[in-house]
Design a protein around this motif. Structure first.
Motif, PDB file in Angstrom:
ATOM      1  N   ALA A 123       0.945  -1.077  -0.040  1.00 34.36           N
ATOM      2  CA  ALA A 123      -0.006  -0.030   0.008  1.00 34.36           C
ATOM      3  C   ALA A 123       0.852   1.483  -0.066  1.00 34.36           C
ATOM      4  N   LEU A 124       1.946   1.340   1.004  1.00 37.82           N
ATOM      5  CA  LEU A 124       2.991   2.501   0.877  1.00 37.82           C
ATOM      6  C   LEU A 124       3.518   2.688  -0.406  1.00 37.82           C
ATOM      7  N   ALA A 125       3.919   1.499  -1.312  1.00 36.21           N
ATOM      8  CA  ALA A 125       4.494   1.649  -2.622  1.00 36.21           C
ATOM      9  C   ALA A 125       3.740   2.250  -3.478  1.00 36.21           C
ATOM     10  N   LEU A 126       2.347   1.973  -3.492  1.00 33.50           N
ATOM     11  CA  LEU A 126       1.616   2.664  -4.465  1.00 33.50           C
ATOM     12  C   LEU A 126       1.156   4.130  -4.198  1.00 33.50           C
ATOM     13  N   LEU A 127       1.105   4.480  -2.715  1.00 36.24           N
ATOM     14  CA  LEU A 127       0.949   5.899  -2.384  1.00 36.24           C
ATOM     15  C   LEU A 127       2.365   6.409  -2.895  1.00 36.24           C
ATOM     16  N   VAL A 128       3.406   6.041  -2.581  1.00 38.03           N
ATOM     17  CA  VAL A 128       4.929   6.627  -2.828  1.00 38.03           C
ATOM     18  C   VAL A 128       4.677   7.141  -4.498  1.00 38.03           C
TER      19      VAL A 128
ATOM     20  N   ALA B 184       2.054   7.291  -6.613  1.00 36.40           N
ATOM     21  CA  ALA B 184       1.100   8.171  -7.179  1.00 36.40           C
ATOM     22  C   ALA B 184       1.732   9.512  -6.631  1.00 36.40           C
ATOM     23  N   ARG B 185       2.340   9.685  -5.542  1.00 39.07           N
ATOM     24  CA  ARG B 185       2.450  11.117  -5.002  1.00 39.07           C
ATOM     25  C   ARG B 185       3.842  11.638  -5.786  1.00 39.07           C
ATOM     26  N   LEU B 186       4.638  10.692  -6.277  1.00 41.20           N
ATOM     27  CA  LEU B 186       5.869  11.039  -6.995  1.00 41.20           C
ATOM     28  C   LEU B 186       5.357  11.370  -8.348  1.00 41.20           C
ATOM     29  N   LYS B 187       4.453  10.642  -8.919  1.00 45.02           N
ATOM     30  CA  LYS B 187       3.987  10.932 -10.480  1.00 45.02           C
ATOM     31  C   LYS B 187       3.322  12.044 -10.477  1.00 45.02           C
ATOM     32  N   GLU B 188       2.653  12.856  -9.301  1.00 49.34           N
ATOM     33  CA  GLU B 188       2.078  13.912  -9.102  1.00 49.34           C
ATOM     34  C   GLU B 188       2.890  15.208  -9.540  1.00 49.34           C
ATOM     35  N   HIS B 189       4.162  14.923  -9.409  1.00 50.75           N
ATOM     36  CA  HIS B 189       4.909  15.943  -9.500  1.00 50.75           C
ATOM     37  C   HIS B 189       6.233  15.645 -10.786  1.00 50.75           C
ATOM     38  N   ASP B 190       5.683  15.019 -11.606  1.00 50.16           N
ATOM     39  CA  ASP B 190       6.507  14.829 -12.691  1.00 50.16           C
ATOM     40  C   ASP B 190       7.591  13.954 -12.695  1.00 50.16           C
ATOM     41  N   LEU B 191       7.804  13.208 -11.324  1.00 50.55           N
ATOM     42  CA  LEU B 191       8.887  12.441 -11.534  1.00 50.55           C
ATOM     43  C   LEU B 191       8.684  11.004 -12.120  1.00 50.55           C
TER      44      LEU B 191
ATOM     45  N   PRO C 180       8.867   7.489 -11.399  1.00 53.61           N
ATOM     46  CA  PRO C 180       9.004   6.450 -10.433  1.00 53.61           C
ATOM     47  C   PRO C 180       8.816   5.034 -11.175  1.00 53.61           C
ATOM     48  N   PHE C 181       9.596   3.866 -10.545  1.00 53.15           N
ATOM     49  CA  PHE C 181       8.994   2.633 -10.934  1.00 53.15           C
ATOM     50  C   PHE C 181       8.674   1.527  -9.756  1.00 53.15           C
ATOM     51  N   VAL C 182       8.044   0.921 -10.024  1.00 56.38           N
ATOM     52  CA  VAL C 182       7.542  -0.048  -8.856  1.00 56.38           C
ATOM     53  C   VAL C 182       7.343  -1.236  -9.493  1.00 56.38           C
ATOM     54  N   ASP C 183       7.800  -2.524  -9.097  1.00 53.60           N
ATOM     55  CA  ASP C 183       7.915  -3.774  -9.850  1.00 53.60           C
ATOM     56  C   ASP C 183       6.500  -4.426  -9.163  1.00 53.60           C
ATOM     57  N   MET C 184       5.623  -4.570 -10.076  1.00 53.04           N
ATOM     58  CA  MET C 184       4.348  -5.200  -9.633  1.00 53.04           C
ATOM     59  C   MET C 184       4.286  -6.535 -10.240  1.00 53.04           C
TER      60      MET C 184
END
Length: 248
Positions: free
Chosen positions: A121-126, A128-135, A137-141
């Protein structure tokens, strides 16, 4: 605490990316920040045909303490190559492109490492928040491992600007997560640990992960969720965004 000490202490929380382009941009941005704070006015003084010298003691401290730069000429060459500085009659000066960085969020590439049982849950929150600011990020799903999967993950870690590791209570029991941390260390990535859910590197149960991994995740720039509540997690996310000069 003097203005320079405050500046260096605040900037020390921002890990320096290892990719050349990202590193040069951050250096240019911080030089522009120092100019705005009147810590320095020019970034190098040319004396005869020799190497350039920092123009004042604050600038020398910044180069040596924060950036560990001893050969200023090489750094100025890189800044010039990317359009962030130019040679005047005597001084090396920042260009408008450097000051424009003060208004930008750099699109850093970020690898988010986590253990599903602890931090999904924290990975998905991080993420989403990073993408909001045009960074970027990559999370392995992926749910299945394999040789190509491992190679793809290692390549992503090797190529990222920043490596965020989410550390829950039992995260280090995951061999894959420990392997990702080792890849980040071996490739000298900028690592940002985020501790949550009672994680404690000092409780004696993680001796098997090795000193290299332990050193990487207990460094001084680790972010800790002090309170296991919505506000506690939000505070940690705000601190994380601050590592990218984002103030939500």
């Amino acid at each position: 605490m003097c203005d320079l000490e405050e500046f260096l202490e605040e900037r020390s929380k921002i890990p320096i990316p290892k990719g050349d382009a990202a590193r040069v941009k951050l250096l240019a941005k911080e030089l522009a920040m120092g100019y705005d704070k009147s810590l320095w006015q020019q970034i190098g003084e040319w004396v005869g045909s020799g190497a350039p010298h920092p123009t004042n003691s604050c600038l020398r401290r910044n180069f040596n303490s924060r950036w560990h730069i001893w050969n200023l000429g090489d750094s100025l060459d890189r800044l010039r190559h990317h359009g962030f500085s130019t040679v005047g009659q005597i001084h090396e000066e920042l260009t408008q492109a450097a000051f424009d960085l003060l208004e930008e969020t750099e699109p850093y590439t970020i690898f988010i490492s986590y253990r599903r049982l602890d931090s999904s849950a924290l990975a998905l929150l991080v993420l989403a928040r990073l993408k909001e600011h045009d960074l970027v990020p990559f999370v392995d799903m992926a749910l299945e491992a394999g040789g190509k999967w491992h190679a793809d993950l290692e390549a992503r870690v090797k190529d990222c600007d920043y490596f965020i590791i989410l550390l829950g209570k039992d995260t280090l029991s995951s061999d894959m997560t420990v392997r990702e941390i080792r890849w980040a260390v071996e490739n000298d990535r900028a690592i940002i640990p985020l501790w949550h859910s009672g994680f404690d590197i000092g409780d004696g149960k993680w001796a098997n992960v090795g000193e290299t991994v332990k050193d990487a995740i207990q460094q001084t720039n680790a972010i800790r969720v002090a309170d296991e509540s919505a506000s506690g997690y939000n505070s940690a996310i705000v601190e994380l965004l601050g590592r990218f000069d984002i103030m939500p």
